[in-house]
Design an enzyme around this catalytic site. Structure first.
Site, PDB file in Angstrom:
ATOM      1  NE  ARG A  53      -4.448  23.646 -15.930  1.00  0.00           N
ATOM      2  CZ  ARG A  53      -4.255  24.476 -16.635  1.00  0.00           C
ATOM      3  NH1 ARG A  53      -3.745  25.478 -16.127  1.00  0.00           N
ATOM      4  NH2 ARG A  53      -3.603  23.802 -17.332  1.00  0.00           N
ATOM      5  CB  THR A  54      -2.698  17.505 -12.042  1.00  0.00           C
ATOM      6  OG1 THR A  54      -3.567  17.562 -13.000  1.00  0.00           O
ATOM      7  CG2 THR A  54      -2.425  16.961 -11.388  1.00  0.00           C
ATOM      8  CE  LYS A  81      22.208  10.876 -15.555  1.00  0.00           C
ATOM      9  NZ  LYS A  81      22.617  10.749 -14.045  1.00  0.00           N
ATOM     10  NE  ARG A 102      -0.553  14.859 -15.643  1.00  0.00           N
ATOM     11  CZ  ARG A 102      -1.449  16.237 -15.865  1.00  0.00           C
ATOM     12  NH1 ARG A 102      -0.442  16.745 -16.762  1.00  0.00           N
ATOM     13  NH2 ARG A 102      -2.645  15.771 -15.186  1.00  0.00           N
ATOM     14  CG  HIS A 130      -6.380  13.768 -14.470  1.00  0.00           C
ATOM     15  ND1 HIS A 130      -6.236  13.515 -13.515  1.00  0.00           N
ATOM     16  CD2 HIS A 130      -6.371  14.530 -15.203  1.00  0.00           C
ATOM     17  CE1 HIS A 130      -5.398  15.175 -13.592  1.00  0.00           C
ATOM     18  NE2 HIS A 130      -5.807  15.310 -14.488  1.00  0.00           N
TER      19      HIS A 130
HETATM   20  C1  NCD Z   1      -5.366  17.256 -17.779  1.00  0.00           C
HETATM   21  C2  NCD Z   1      -5.185  16.541 -18.724  1.00  0.00           C
HETATM   22  O1  NCD Z   1      -4.075  16.378 -18.049  1.00  0.00           O
HETATM   23  O2  NCD Z   1      -5.734  15.485 -18.123  1.00  0.00           O
HETATM   24  N1  NCD Z   1      -5.175  18.483 -17.541  1.00  0.00           N
HETATM   25  C3  NCD Z   1      -5.630  17.943 -16.662  1.00  0.00           C
HETATM   26  O3  NCD Z   1      -4.930  17.646 -15.398  1.00  0.00           O
HETATM   27  N2  NCD Z   1      -5.798  19.874 -15.596  1.00  0.00           N
HETATM   28  C4  NCD Z   1      -6.349  18.418 -19.312  1.00  0.00           C
HETATM   29  C5  NCD Z   1      -5.358  18.237 -20.433  1.00  0.00           C
HETATM   30  O4  NCD Z   1      -4.292  17.915 -20.346  1.00  0.00           O
HETATM   31  O5  NCD Z   1      -6.298  19.003 -21.830  1.00  0.00           O
END
Ligand code: NCD
Length: 301
Positions: A53-54, A81, A102, A130
């Protein structure tokens, strides 16, 4: 130019202006006429952890705003690497106008912001923060309920390691929701985070079992098994909280069920057909919210 590294970097006014811009973006999307203020810009997604999703909603948001999107996943890059995070950030900073990061380590987005000359957006740093998920969640609650203040919200699941929960608790507290944290004792939220949120004046209760009779929003997350030092411990925790249809007995008809997704064992597929389940709508809201965030971070407005 603005970074977005933590939800705590934003005040109420800043959050409201992003949510209001997201509303405009959503309306423009539904008319099929999103604006193109980022035409000619490049947004680079640097993902050192799995994401659906993100990653995709940031790419969709960039494309909808007329920008180009570059996506990077550590498994298929020179990170595999052995290239350092710092070198990767430095280099991508030369390719793009904004970096969406991320990473499994808490503090990594802030470290990237210290290196990059372009804005950095935290798309999840370890168990820490987040912020764009929290903005998506606040937007969703505002849309479903009309306001956040006074809503009774239950956050249930792995509150120790879920960054989405930490960021959301701050946002809810800033807006005056009444929050109940529900988790097994081993997975309680860091007391320091809870006491910081309490300083905002909001009511935050902690329980081991849910009582949903007065709940307006039930927000569930999975066990963050990748953050456990001992994988067998994560397995032991599984099944300690599960939203069986019986858990929802006695909950209000108007209650909304949210989840940052992915959902695994904690949310049986049977819940998807419950009209209170709003998590796919919530995921869709991630696009206009991230459009608003990209615009603000890149253009400063
Ligand atoms: C979340 C995350 O990555 O923190 N997912 C997301 O970004 N929608 C929640 C999760 O991974 O459980």
């Amino acid at each position: 130019m603005h970074d977005l590294l933590s939800i705590t970097d934003l005040d109420k006014k800043g959050i409201l202006s992003i949510l209001s811009e997201a509303g405009k973006m959503e309306r423009a999307l539904s008319r099929g006429k999103p604006p193109s203020p980022l035409k000619g810009k490049i947004v680079a997604n640097l993902f050192f952890e799995p994401s659906t999703r993100t990653n995709l909603s940031f790419q969709a948001a960039a494309l909808r705003l007329g920008a180009n999107a570059l996506a990077f996943s550590s498994a298929g890059s020179s990170a595999a690497k052995g290239e350092s995070f710092e070198d990767t950030v430095r280099m991508v900073d030369g390719y793009a106008d904004c970096l969406v990061v991320r990473h499994p380590d808490a503090g990594s987005a802030r470290a990237a912001a210290g290196i990059a000359s372009h804005p950095v957006i935290n798309a999840g740093d370890g168990g820490n923060q987040h912020p764009t998920q929290a903005l998506t969640d606040l937007y969703t609650i505002m849309k479903l309920k009309g306001k956040i203040e006074g809503q009774s919200v239950t956050l249930m699941g792995d509150l120790k390691y879920a960054r989405a929960m930490r960021s959301l608790l701050w946002g809810l507290s800033l807006f005056g929701a009444d929050t109940t944290l529900v988790s097994p004792p081993q997975l309680r939220m860091d007391p320091g985070i809870v006491s910081e949120a309490r300083k905002l004046g909001a009511s935050i209760a902690e329980h081991e079992k849910p009582d949903l009779s007065a709940c307006d929003v039930l927000y569930v997350c999975r066990i963050q098994k990748e953050r456990f030092a001992d994988p067998s411990e994560a397995k032991r925790m599984q099944g300690l909280f599960r939203v069986e249809p019986s858990v929802l007995c006695g909950a209000k008809k108007s209650m909304a069920i949210l989840h940052p997704l992915p959902k695994v064992d904690e949310m049986p597929p049977a819940i998807d057909s419950d009209p209170r389940a709003k998590y796919f709508e919530q995921a869709k809201n991630g696009v206009p919210v991230r459009m608003a965030v990209l615009k603000r971070c890149i253009l400063g407005k």
